[in-house]
Design an enzyme around this catalytic site. Structure first.
Site, mmCIF file in Angstrom:
data_model
loop_
_atom_site.group_PDB
_atom_site.id
_atom_site.type_symbol
_atom_site.label_atom_id
_atom_site.label_comp_id
_atom_site.label_asym_id
_atom_site.label_seq_id
_atom_site.Cartn_x
_atom_site.Cartn_y
_atom_site.Cartn_z
ATOM 1 N N GLU A 184 43.763 33.383 36.302
ATOM 2 C CA GLU A 184 43.147 34.563 36.901
ATOM 3 C C GLU A 184 43.989 35.838 36.782
ATOM 4 O O GLU A 184 44.441 36.417 37.782
ATOM 5 C CB GLU A 184 42.828 34.289 38.367
ATOM 6 N N GLU A 215 38.035 25.761 38.558
ATOM 7 C CA GLU A 215 37.991 25.874 40.019
ATOM 8 C C GLU A 215 36.565 26.151 40.480
ATOM 9 O O GLU A 215 35.878 26.978 39.889
ATOM 10 C CB GLU A 215 38.874 27.001 40.562
HETATM 11 C C1 GCO Z 1 41.802 31.640 43.026
HETATM 12 C C2 GCO Z 1 43.032 30.903 42.962
HETATM 13 C C3 GCO Z 1 43.239 29.898 44.062
HETATM 14 C C4 GCO Z 1 42.592 30.237 45.399
HETATM 15 C C5 GCO Z 1 41.175 29.726 45.459
HETATM 16 C C6 GCO Z 1 40.522 30.117 46.775
HETATM 17 O O1 GCO Z 1 40.873 31.284 42.293
HETATM 18 O O2 GCO Z 1 41.780 32.629 43.750
HETATM 19 O O3 GCO Z 1 43.134 30.211 41.727
HETATM 20 O O4 GCO Z 1 44.639 29.902 44.173
HETATM 21 O O5 GCO Z 1 43.300 29.608 46.420
HETATM 22 O O6 GCO Z 1 40.413 30.278 44.456
HETATM 23 O O7 GCO Z 1 40.550 31.498 46.913
#
Ligand code: GCO
Length: 479
Positions: free
Chosen positions: A164, A342
């Site tokens: 990200e 994710e």
């Molecule tokens: C993101 C990060 C994670 C976060 C999850 C919840 O996507 O922001 O990779 O570290 O903890 O997404 O916000």
């Protein structure tokens, strides 16, 4: 969900700073998040990842827990300051040994290790030299990346450079919500370029040293929905999509920044940078949580929230996953295989009598898996799904108040408790695999000819290790 098939990696995801703790153990150097969390007012209750889920000590039990869920893939990140405390120069043997043990422990249990090199924990020593605002950091990152690829690449199922970059650039350098806490739009734009440049330099270095595992990057992405069909809402939604998604996808796949992203300050780009950034990827990781609702007309129209919202206030909008992926397939030719690296929800979970009844999370995951199956049916080459997150953990500036895990963590005792959603996820994966196996057998018997192995698919059609998302080495090196 059967459409997700057998050549599909079923996993969970975590990140180093959010679960490891042990921030000053065995030679680990400080990161920008250790510094940021100590600054008054930066995080809820001043909470940090100093202890988190104590995973650095408890990793073997956590690996056993992952295996107990019947998962065949695990996504984690490597803490740069743990393996190279200054971010340049000497590497820390004890830090490298930790990830060696973790990777070997996963493999011993048949769990494919998917690693990410950077999940926001820059060594503070590099921040002291300008951090991602300093172009030199991109070169230090490439050296770190190449060292990890040489050390672990023979056993990793995939290796992503960044998690990200939008969060690092915008939340960390424009809004100041994340470490290092800057609020400078021009710096943020230059940081986004240095992050992409570091990705390109790392890809080049890892390819040159013959990295044995598939290489890629992980981007957080959302489609945008205009609140009305007005020109103002539609234009704003297009600009938001350009700023959030295309600002990274266009350089990676088209070799240029979008000109319609509403960015006031374009970064300084040097000769050769874009060619490095456009290095062919073996996979693209997509982190999806919700859509971006855009309402510029007045009165402002709130998002429908037909399926409610999570404890983060994010709209539950599973169709957004299909819409996003089909859109990417239509917008970018030659997309490599995609992993959903994710997807998950924060929920106000409560532990009572040893149980967490989190039906809302079960519904969230089921609906997103259904949307993923629809995207795959529409031709999107999706190879795996990693629920965020394995267990409750440090949610950055929100501290420990937001619980995303399939597993509940009592931070006072470090007791782990599988939530209802963990049992559901395990049972659902088993059922999908069983359906897939039966379908394969049915196909095989339809095609069976005298002399074939009785009943089973021949070795040639046996699914490659599902947990690599079915990528064979030849296919993985996406041309
Ligand atoms: C993101 C990060 C994670 C976060 C999850 C919840 O996507 O922001 O990779 O570290 O903890 O997404 O916000």
């Amino acid at each position: 969900m059967r459409l997700l098939g057998r050549d599909f990696a079923w996993g969970v995801a975590t990140s180093a700073y959010q679960i490891e703790g042990a921030v000053d153990v065995d030679g680990r150097g400080p990161s920008i998040w250790d510094t940021f969390a100590r600054q008054p007012g930066r995080t809820v209750n001043g909470e940090s990842g100093a202890v988190a889920c104590d995973h650095y000590r408890r990793w073997a039990d956590d690996v056993a827990m992952i295996a107990g869920l019947g998962l065949d893939a695990y996504r984690f990140s490597i803490a740069w300051p743990r393996v190279q405390p200054q971010g340049r120069g000497a590497f820390n043997v004890k830090g490298l040994d930790f990830y060696d043990r973790l990777v070997d422990g996963l493999l011993e249990r048949g769990i494919a290790p998917h690693a990410t090199l950077y999940h926001w924990d820059l060594p503070q020593a590099l921040q002291d030299l300008g951090g991602w605002g300093n172009r030199d950091t991109a070169f230090h990152f490439a050296t770190y990346a190449d060292a990890i690829a040489r050390r672990l690449g023979d056993r990793l199922a995939s290796l992503a450079t960044h998690n990200e970059p939008w969060c690092t650039a915008v939340l960390g350098h424009e809004i100041g919500k994340f470490a290092p806490g800057d609020r400078e739009p021009q710096l943020a734009a230059q940081v986004s370029h240095h992050l992409l440049l570091s990705h390109g330099l790392a890809m080049s270095a890892m390819r040159a040293s013959g990295a044995a595992c598939p290489l890629g990057i992980v981007l957080n992405q959302s489609g945008t929905t205009p609140a009305t069909d007005s020109a103002a809402d539609r234009a704003a939604a297009a600009t938001e999509y350009a700023r959030f998604v295309r600002w990274y996808m266009d350089p990676l796949f088209l070799g240029r920044y979008p000109v319609d992203a509403g960015i006031a300050h374009y970064p300084e780009v040097r000769d050769g940078d874009m060619a490095l950034i456009q290095a062919p990827l073996d996979f693209l990781g997509v982190n999806f949580y919700t859509r971006i609702w855009v309402s510029r007309d007045r009165p402002e129209r709130p998002a429908p929230m037909a399926l409610g919202q999570t404890d983060m206030g994010w709209e539950v909008y599973p169709d957004g996953l299909r819409e996003l992926l089909v859109g990417l397939k239509d917008q970018y030719r030659d997309l490599p295989p995609i992993f959903i690296t994710e997807n998950g929800m924060a929920n106000a979970d409560t532990l009572a009598d040893g149980r967490v009844a989190d039906q809302a999370r079960i519904d969230y995951v089921r609906r997103h898996l259904e949307a993923l199956a629809q995207a795959k049916a529409a031709g999107v080459d999706v190879r795996g799904y990693f629920y965020w997150s394995l267990m409750d953990n440090y949610e950055w500036d929100s501290g420990y108040a937001k619980r995303f895990g399939l597993v509940h963590v009592d931070y006072a005792t470090q007791q782990r408790t599988l939530k209802d959603s963990a049992h559901w996820y395990r049972d659902t994966i088993a059922a999908v695999r069983h359906e897939g196996a039966r379908a394969d057998q049915a196909d095989a018997s339809d095609q069976a000819v005298p002399g074939d192995r009785v009943g089973g698919a021949s070795a040639a059609t046996a699914a490659p290790a599902a947990a690599t998302g079915g990528m064979t080495p030849a296919e993985a090196h996406h041309g």
